[in-house]
Design a protein around this motif. Structure first.
Motif, PDB file in Angstrom:
ATOM      1  N   ASN A  94       0.802  -1.222   0.000  1.00  0.00           N
ATOM      2  CA  ASN A  94       0.000   0.000   0.000  1.00  0.00           C
ATOM      3  C   ASN A  94       0.838   1.277   0.000  1.00  0.00           C
ATOM      4  O   ASN A  94       0.298   2.379  -0.032  1.00  0.00           O
ATOM      5  CB  ASN A  94      -0.954   0.025   1.203  1.00  0.00           C
ATOM      6  N   PHE A  95       2.148   1.133   0.013  1.00  0.00           N
ATOM      7  CA  PHE A  95       3.015   2.302   0.083  1.00  0.00           C
ATOM      8  C   PHE A  95       3.027   3.052  -1.245  1.00  0.00           C
ATOM      9  O   PHE A  95       3.186   2.452  -2.311  1.00  0.00           O
ATOM     10  CB  PHE A  95       4.437   1.888   0.464  1.00  0.00           C
ATOM     11  N   ARG A  96       2.878   4.392  -1.184  1.00  0.00           N
ATOM     12  CA  ARG A  96       2.768   5.185  -2.404  1.00  0.00           C
ATOM     13  C   ARG A  96       3.613   6.450  -2.421  1.00  0.00           C
ATOM     14  O   ARG A  96       3.874   6.991  -3.495  1.00  0.00           O
ATOM     15  CB  ARG A  96       1.306   5.619  -2.623  1.00  0.00           C
ATOM     16  N   SER A  97       3.993   6.978  -1.274  1.00  0.00           N
ATOM     17  CA  SER A  97       4.471   8.360  -1.258  1.00  0.00           C
ATOM     18  C   SER A  97       5.371   8.609  -0.051  1.00  0.00           C
ATOM     19  O   SER A  97       5.335   7.863   0.934  1.00  0.00           O
ATOM     20  CB  SER A  97       3.251   9.294  -1.195  1.00  0.00           C
ATOM     21  N   ILE A  98       6.172   9.687  -0.160  1.00  0.00           N
ATOM     22  CA  ILE A  98       7.032  10.125   0.942  1.00  0.00           C
ATOM     23  C   ILE A  98       6.677  11.557   1.297  1.00  0.00           C
ATOM     24  O   ILE A  98       6.476  12.410   0.425  1.00  0.00           O
ATOM     25  CB  ILE A  98       8.530  10.056   0.541  1.00  0.00           C
ATOM     26  N   ARG A  99       6.604  11.831   2.608  1.00  0.00           N
ATOM     27  CA  ARG A  99       6.561  13.214   3.072  1.00  0.00           C
ATOM     28  C   ARG A  99       7.776  13.453   3.955  1.00  0.00           C
ATOM     29  O   ARG A  99       7.956  12.806   4.981  1.00  0.00           O
ATOM     30  CB  ARG A  99       5.280  13.532   3.849  1.00  0.00           C
TER      31      ARG A  99
END
Length: 300
Positions: free
Chosen positions: A114-119
């Motif tokens: 489910n990982f999609r993005s970095i902040r």
């Protein structure tokens, strides 16, 4: 009025024992100095109870400053929650992109489906020290940080770009030289006040970003920088309709920022206000804003 499905692209869950800032004595934060309401567990059952009745069919969890020595642990925990409960459908994790071990940590996150993005927060405003998490407004242009952003493109991950209008010129250079990365400008570009002069400066800064097709805008944190009462609908309408006019519904999408937004609004109240201020827009455009653009950006 919109009645279709909603994707909430910006919420948090936490067990406070794993979030040092929630255990420590309160101190000034970007959203204010008083946040006792947040200093308790906010779990998937609490989130789904807030969602109830609003047709929120999918969601994206935004990193919330988990144990700093184990940022991948947050994604591991959230994936387990999603496997059991179905939510969240997307996960945005944390990596210090300028760090030597950025790729190692990124690969750790990428092991979870489910990982999609970095902040990685890089906001800096001269107005308040609580609005400064890096030591300079152009930190995003340092060689180490840009190397980290390049890694996101290599691994097919998005970047959650959070900063103030005084940084938009630097953001334009970053986004323009990383076309392989999809960025979203978080919290609607952090409009710090609703007076006309501040709004005009914010709008002028946004014009520097409009031309980059790999930059989206997340319309979230409606009351994030309003440390008092909730903002009147007329000002929310001016901000969000300006964003939609500038970037289009194909590049703007909704996020709640719950439970932080809960300091000033219920979930029902938040959704009701947004539906009201966007009700004059075409139905297909509202559908893109509340659902379709987010589904495309986060691949959910």
């Amino acid at each position: 009025m919109y009645h279709g499905p909603i994707i909430d692209t910006h919420h948090h869950l936490w067990e406070v024992r794993n979030y040092p800032w929630l255990v420590a004595p309160p101190s000034p934060k970007i959203f204010g100095e008083s946040y006792e309401l947040l200093r308790k567990d906010y779990l998937i059952g609490d989130l789904l109870a807030d969602f109830a009745g609003n047709n929120v069919v999918k969601s994206v969890h935004m990193q919330a400053h988990y144990l700093p020595d184990d940022p991948v642990g947050e994604t591991r925990w959230l994936q387990a929650v999603a496997d059991r409960q179905g939510y969240p459908h997307g996960i945005a994790g944390h990596v210090h992109l300028a760090a030597d071990n950025a790729e190692e940590l990124l690969l750790g996150h990428c092991a979870f489906p489910n990982f999609r993005s970095i902040r990685d927060l890089i906001y800096w405003s001269p107005i308040k020290t609580a609005w400064q998490v890096v030591d300079r407004p152009d930190f995003c242009l340092t060689p180490a940080f840009r190397r980290g952003v390049k890694l996101l493109g290599e691994h097919g991950m998005n970047f959650e770009l959070q900063g103030f209008p005084n940084q938009f010129g630097y953001f334009a250079e970053l986004v323009g030289t990383a076309p392989q990365v999809q960025f979203c400008l978080v919290h609607g570009g952090l409009l710090v006040s609703d007076d006309d002069a501040t709004f005009a400066a914010w709008e002028a800064g946004l014009r520097r970003l409009v031309g980059f097709e790999n930059l989206y805008v997340k319309c979230s944190g409606m009351n994030l920088l309003n440390w008092d009462a909730p903002r009147p609908a007329e000002f929310v309408s001016r901000q969000y309709n300006t964003l939609l006019d500038m970037f289009g519904a194909g590049r703007c999408f909704f996020g709640s920022n719950f439970p932080v937004e809960k300091l000033r609004s219920s979930y029902d109240g938040l959704i009701a206000m947004l539906k009201e201020v966007l009700a004059h827009r075409p139905e297909a455009e509202q559908r893109r804003f509340f659902h379709d653009t987010a589904a495309q950006f986060y691949r959910i």
